[in-house]
Design an enzyme around this catalytic site. Structure first.
Site, mmCIF file in Angstrom:
data_model
loop_
_atom_site.group_PDB
_atom_site.id
_atom_site.type_symbol
_atom_site.label_atom_id
_atom_site.label_comp_id
_atom_site.label_asym_id
_atom_site.label_seq_id
_atom_site.Cartn_x
_atom_site.Cartn_y
_atom_site.Cartn_z
ATOM 1 N N ASP A 21 -5.855 2.015 10.470
ATOM 2 C CA ASP A 21 -7.261 1.785 10.802
ATOM 3 C C ASP A 21 -7.349 1.421 12.279
ATOM 4 O O ASP A 21 -7.509 2.285 13.132
ATOM 5 C CB ASP A 21 -7.798 0.679 9.878
ATOM 6 N N GLY B 13 0.781 -1.236 0.000
ATOM 7 C CA GLY B 13 0.000 0.000 0.000
ATOM 8 C C GLY B 13 0.811 1.283 0.000
ATOM 9 O O GLY B 13 0.384 2.292 -0.562
ATOM 10 N N PHE C 42 -14.444 2.272 4.072
ATOM 11 C CA PHE C 42 -13.416 1.572 3.320
ATOM 12 C C PHE C 42 -13.046 2.383 2.085
ATOM 13 O O PHE C 42 -13.902 2.745 1.284
ATOM 14 C CB PHE C 42 -13.891 0.164 2.924
HETATM 15 P P1 IMP Z 1 -4.888 -1.781 10.774
HETATM 16 O O1 IMP Z 1 -3.996 -2.849 11.332
HETATM 17 O O2 IMP Z 1 -6.339 -2.033 11.138
HETATM 18 O O3 IMP Z 1 -4.457 -0.380 11.160
HETATM 19 O O4 IMP Z 1 -4.890 -1.932 9.198
HETATM 20 C C1 IMP Z 1 -3.768 -1.648 8.451
HETATM 21 C C2 IMP Z 1 -3.824 -2.168 7.036
HETATM 22 O O5 IMP Z 1 -5.138 -2.559 6.637
HETATM 23 C C3 IMP Z 1 -3.424 -1.089 6.054
HETATM 24 O O6 IMP Z 1 -2.038 -1.034 5.888
HETATM 25 C C4 IMP Z 1 -4.183 -1.487 4.803
HETATM 26 O O7 IMP Z 1 -3.453 -2.433 4.042
HETATM 27 C C5 IMP Z 1 -5.433 -2.148 5.322
HETATM 28 N N1 IMP Z 1 -6.582 -1.208 5.340
HETATM 29 C C6 IMP Z 1 -7.144 -0.600 6.417
HETATM 30 N N2 IMP Z 1 -8.171 0.202 6.064
HETATM 31 C C7 IMP Z 1 -8.267 0.102 4.706
HETATM 32 C C8 IMP Z 1 -9.128 0.736 3.722
HETATM 33 O O8 IMP Z 1 -10.047 1.541 4.007
HETATM 34 N N3 IMP Z 1 -8.900 0.397 2.430
HETATM 35 C C9 IMP Z 1 -7.925 -0.487 2.042
HETATM 36 N N4 IMP Z 1 -7.089 -1.077 2.925
HETATM 37 C C10 IMP Z 1 -7.256 -0.787 4.248
#
Ligand code: IMP
Ligand code: MG
Length: 188
Positions: free
Chosen positions: A111, A52, A160
């Site tokens: 997130d 990403g 999302f």
């Molecule tokens: P976290 O561990 O919940 O903070 O998620 C981190 C990872 O989830 C990010 O590096 C993204 O790859 C993926 N992610 C989280 N939210 C989104 C979104 O809205 N769209 C696409 N990928 C997401």
């Protein structure tokens, strides 16, 4: 298949454009100036989180004037859906040691913050001299997560999003803007 031609197509595959290409580039310019000031006398290793952060790293680094090297890590936290699994696994590790180095982690989005908080502890445990974080996008939950994020591009609503490196089932990473996905794309 052509998924978009210009911004007026956003209403079909995507619900709404949240951050235009111009807004993202302008914000990266502001943050690059901060990073230049903060790391003026240090050399920093920028660690991009694959896949990403590819776009952010490429654009941000071209706006920096300080001495940097670049390395990459791939970790998995999300499966193929839109919900965090909370499980972090290293898919690709760094090429070089970060012991004694000033580390700047570059993320696409935070997130739950689970991925990042794991990553920051992992890098500190390897003996980095300092670990700071830049994220292009941050969702509301991340603000309560137990991880300090020094540089934030944009705070966005809890929806999302795709584009500018972010995918839905590996698609839409190539959009130069950030948009919310129309529900019909993932509800069938
Ligand atoms: P976290 O561990 O919940 O903070 O998620 C981190 C990872 O989830 C990010 O590096 C993204 O790859 C993926 N992610 C989280 N939210 C989104 C979104 O809205 N769209 C696409 N990928 C997401
Ligand atoms: Mg992803």
């Amino acid at each position: 298949m052509i998924i978009w031609v210009d911004a007026k197509d956003v209403g079909t595959a995507f619900k709404e454009m949240l951050i235009s290409e111009a807004q993202m580039q302008a914000r990266l310019g502001e943050i690059a100036a901060e990073i230049d000031r903060d790391y003026r006398d240090k050399n920093v290793v920028v660690i991009g989180v694959l896949k990403g952060a590819v776009m952010v790293v490429a654009d941000l680094l071209r706006k920096l004037h300080i001495d940097t090297t670049m390395d990459w890590m791939a970790v998995s936290s999300y499966g193929s859906g839109t919900k965090s699994s909370g499980v972090v696994r290293i898919l690709k590790d760094l090429d070089n040691s970060v012991t004694g180095r000033h580390v700047l982690v570059i993320e696409d989005i935070i997130d739950s913050g689970l991925t990042l908080s794991w990553l920051v502890s992992n890098l500190k445990a390897r003996g980095a001299a300092s670990v700071e974080v830049f994220t292009a996008l941050r969702k509301p939950e991340a603000q309560v997560a137990d991880v300090h994020v020094k540089y934030v591009g944009f705070d966005i609503p809890n929806e999302f999003v795709v584009g500018y490196g972010l995918d839905y089932n590996e698609k839409y990473r190539n959009l130069p803007f950030v948009a919310t996905l129309a529900p019909h794309v993932y509800e069938n």
